[in-house]
Design a protein around this motif. Structure first.
Motif, mmCIF file in Angstrom:
data_model
loop_
_atom_site.group_PDB
_atom_site.id
_atom_site.type_symbol
_atom_site.label_atom_id
_atom_site.label_comp_id
_atom_site.label_asym_id
_atom_site.label_seq_id
_atom_site.Cartn_x
_atom_site.Cartn_y
_atom_site.Cartn_z
ATOM 1 N N THR A 70 8.698 10.646 -1.418
ATOM 2 C CA THR A 70 8.694 11.653 -0.405
ATOM 3 C C THR A 70 7.887 11.087 0.869
ATOM 4 N N THR A 71 6.959 10.379 0.747
ATOM 5 C CA THR A 71 6.399 9.611 1.890
ATOM 6 C C THR A 71 7.142 8.928 2.560
ATOM 7 N N GLY A 72 8.214 8.200 1.795
ATOM 8 C CA GLY A 72 9.276 7.295 2.470
ATOM 9 C C GLY A 72 10.212 8.022 3.461
ATOM 10 N N LEU A 73 10.573 9.375 2.845
ATOM 11 C CA LEU A 73 11.461 10.225 3.201
ATOM 12 C C LEU A 73 10.999 10.903 4.581
ATOM 13 N N VAL A 74 9.604 10.987 4.700
ATOM 14 C CA VAL A 74 9.226 11.754 5.738
ATOM 15 C C VAL A 74 9.008 10.650 6.785
ATOM 16 N N VAL A 75 8.524 9.626 6.400
ATOM 17 C CA VAL A 75 8.393 8.468 7.505
ATOM 18 C C VAL A 75 9.784 8.316 8.211
ATOM 19 N N GLY A 76 10.800 8.186 7.396
ATOM 20 C CA GLY A 76 12.062 7.571 7.793
ATOM 21 C C GLY A 76 12.567 8.906 8.831
ATOM 22 N N MET A 123 6.032 0.927 12.387
ATOM 23 C CA MET A 123 5.025 1.806 11.955
ATOM 24 C C MET A 123 3.918 0.975 11.123
ATOM 25 N N SER A 124 2.690 1.133 11.539
ATOM 26 C CA SER A 124 1.844 0.299 10.585
ATOM 27 C C SER A 124 0.167 1.424 10.829
ATOM 28 N N ILE A 125 -0.522 1.241 9.959
ATOM 29 C CA ILE A 125 -1.843 1.528 9.948
ATOM 30 C C ILE A 125 -2.588 0.351 10.073
ATOM 31 N N GLY A 126 -3.411 0.081 10.991
ATOM 32 C CA GLY A 126 -4.189 -0.923 11.124
ATOM 33 C C GLY A 126 -3.351 -2.132 11.176
ATOM 34 N N PRO A 127 -3.663 -2.833 10.522
ATOM 35 C CA PRO A 127 -2.854 -4.437 10.355
ATOM 36 C C PRO A 127 -1.783 -4.415 9.064
ATOM 37 N N PHE A 128 -1.784 -3.246 8.558
ATOM 38 C CA PHE A 128 -0.807 -3.021 7.511
ATOM 39 C C PHE A 128 0.259 -2.211 7.554
ATOM 40 N N PRO A 129 1.515 -2.576 7.341
ATOM 41 C CA PRO A 129 2.906 -1.997 7.254
ATOM 42 C C PRO A 129 2.663 -0.620 6.572
ATOM 43 N N VAL A 130 3.308 0.582 7.194
ATOM 44 C CA VAL A 130 3.201 1.958 6.530
ATOM 45 C C VAL A 130 3.706 1.863 5.069
ATOM 46 N N LYS A 131 4.757 0.985 4.830
ATOM 47 C CA LYS A 131 5.202 1.019 3.464
ATOM 48 C C LYS A 131 4.168 0.388 2.528
ATOM 49 N N GLY A 178 2.859 9.812 -8.786
ATOM 50 C CA GLY A 178 2.840 8.752 -7.853
ATOM 51 C C GLY A 178 4.346 8.475 -7.220
ATOM 52 N N VAL A 179 5.187 8.511 -8.136
ATOM 53 C CA VAL A 179 6.605 7.791 -7.725
ATOM 54 C C VAL A 179 7.121 9.006 -6.730
ATOM 55 N N ALA A 180 6.946 10.177 -7.094
ATOM 56 C CA ALA A 180 7.377 11.364 -6.386
ATOM 57 C C ALA A 180 6.753 11.523 -5.087
ATOM 58 N N VAL A 211 0.911 0.604 2.623
ATOM 59 C CA VAL A 211 -0.193 1.600 2.605
ATOM 60 C C VAL A 211 0.671 2.726 1.640
ATOM 61 N N GLY A 212 1.866 2.994 1.890
ATOM 62 C CA GLY A 212 2.160 4.163 1.087
ATOM 63 C C GLY A 212 2.166 3.961 -0.435
ATOM 64 N N VAL A 213 2.587 2.760 -0.808
ATOM 65 C CA VAL A 213 2.629 2.154 -2.091
ATOM 66 C C VAL A 213 1.228 2.462 -2.631
ATOM 67 N N PHE A 214 0.343 1.744 -1.983
ATOM 68 C CA PHE A 214 -1.232 1.790 -2.665
ATOM 69 C C PHE A 214 -1.722 3.225 -2.451
ATOM 70 N N ALA A 215 -1.240 4.115 -1.634
ATOM 71 C CA ALA A 215 -1.834 5.415 -1.685
ATOM 72 C C ALA A 215 -0.923 6.225 -2.698
ATOM 73 N N ALA A 216 0.130 5.746 -3.163
ATOM 74 C CA ALA A 216 0.921 6.559 -4.365
ATOM 75 C C ALA A 216 0.138 5.874 -5.678
ATOM 76 N N ILE A 217 -0.291 4.920 -5.562
ATOM 77 C CA ILE A 217 -1.102 4.435 -7.009
ATOM 78 C C ILE A 217 -2.475 4.983 -7.106
ATOM 79 N N LEU A 218 -3.009 5.488 -6.074
ATOM 80 C CA LEU A 218 -4.346 6.105 -6.216
ATOM 81 C C LEU A 218 -4.170 7.234 -6.341
#
Length: 276
Positions: free
Chosen positions: A121-127, A2-10, A115-117, A12-19
């Motif tokens: 949560t994103t990791g669980l849903v993606v899994g 799983m990826s979004i563009g050239p970036f692995p979804v993991k 952000g941590v939550a 992207v998930g980290v940067f989205a959580a920080i944002l």
């Protein structure tokens, strides 16, 4: 994969959580009197920075023998080597200490917690949503140009590395796989060259003094297409039933390789350790 563009979804998930953490921090700060949203956001980013540093150092400490054997590998931050169970408490501790004389503690800690939550949560849903592709049924060739099916490796844990001689990170990680083939005899470690001839692959291995087994040729890069790989190198971890359990895009260090082995193929990794 799983990826979004050239970036692995993991990633992207980290940067989205920080944002999200930053946005929540500023939103909470705006609701409080005499609290600077800009200052609160700056403290949050400082906490994230030191949390990432702590996560990396904690991981290096966990696998220190492998990192100290090749010290430059400590700088290979793309190998996925982070102990987040150290990084998150470190970020919280820094935020608590940094805000001891400020009025931004509440928004910063709220942002970090959000952000941590969101990240977990994103990791669980993606899994739950992600369908792991099986070991592809592809007919490739050995360096001697003899036909071989990739499915012939099913029945034991199998690591498939996609590489090419023109790819600098592929070249750098080759000694890792040479060492891994010797260290984990109970695991198939298959090196599938993408888009090159037997002569090109063989000339490269000989010039580097590499002794690798299970080097296969995929002159039309069908493996990349079959597994959805977007870049080289890509390393895929399949269990004994041929189901994908993990993947890594980019250069691997020996420490990160062993970490993956211990998480997914614990019995095989333990047997190798006992034999050493």
């Amino acid at each position: 994969m799983m990826s979004i563009g050239p970036f692995p979804v993991k990633i992207v998930g980290v940067f989205a959580a920080i944002l999200l953490a930053w946005l929540v921090t500023r939103a909470v700060a705006k609701r409080l009197a005499d609290v600077s949203p800009k200052l609160a956001g700056a403290v949050l980013f400082d906490a994230v920075f030191w949390g990432v540093i702590a996560a990396r150092l904690g991981y290096i400490a966990q696998w220190w023998e492998d990192y100290f054997a090749t010290p430059m590998s400590m700088l290979a931050i793309g190998d996925g080597g982070y102990s987040w169970w150290i990084g998150v408490p470190a970020a919280l501790a820094f935020a608590w200490w940094r805000t001891r004389t400020m009025r931004v503690r509440r928004p910063v800690l709220t942002g970090i917690a959000t952000g941590v939550a969101a990240w977990f949560t994103t990791g669980l849903v993606v899994g739950l949503l992600h369908h792991s592709p099986p070991l592809p049924e592809l007919h490739l060739a050995t360096l001697e140009e003899q036909p071989i099916s990739l499915l012939s490796y099913q029945g034991r844990p199998t690591v498939v590395n996609l590489w090419a001689t023109w790819c600098p990170p592929c070249r750098r990680e080759m000694p890792v796989f040479e060492q891994a083939q010797a260290a984990f005899p109970g695991v198939n470690i298959v090196m599938v060259n993408q888009g090159e001839s037997a002569q090109q692959a063989q000339a490269f291995l000989e010039s580097q003094g590499l002794t690798l087994s299970d080097v296969l040729l995929d002159p039309f890069s069908r493996t990349m297409h079959a597994v959805g790989a977007r870049a080289l190198p890509t390393t895929l971890f399949f269990d004994a039933e041929g189901q994908l359990v993990d993947s890594h895009m980019g250069e691997l260090t020996m420490a990160s390789f062993k970490s993956n082995m211990s998480r997914h193929f614990a019995q095989s990794a333990q047997l190798a350790t006992d034999e050493e």
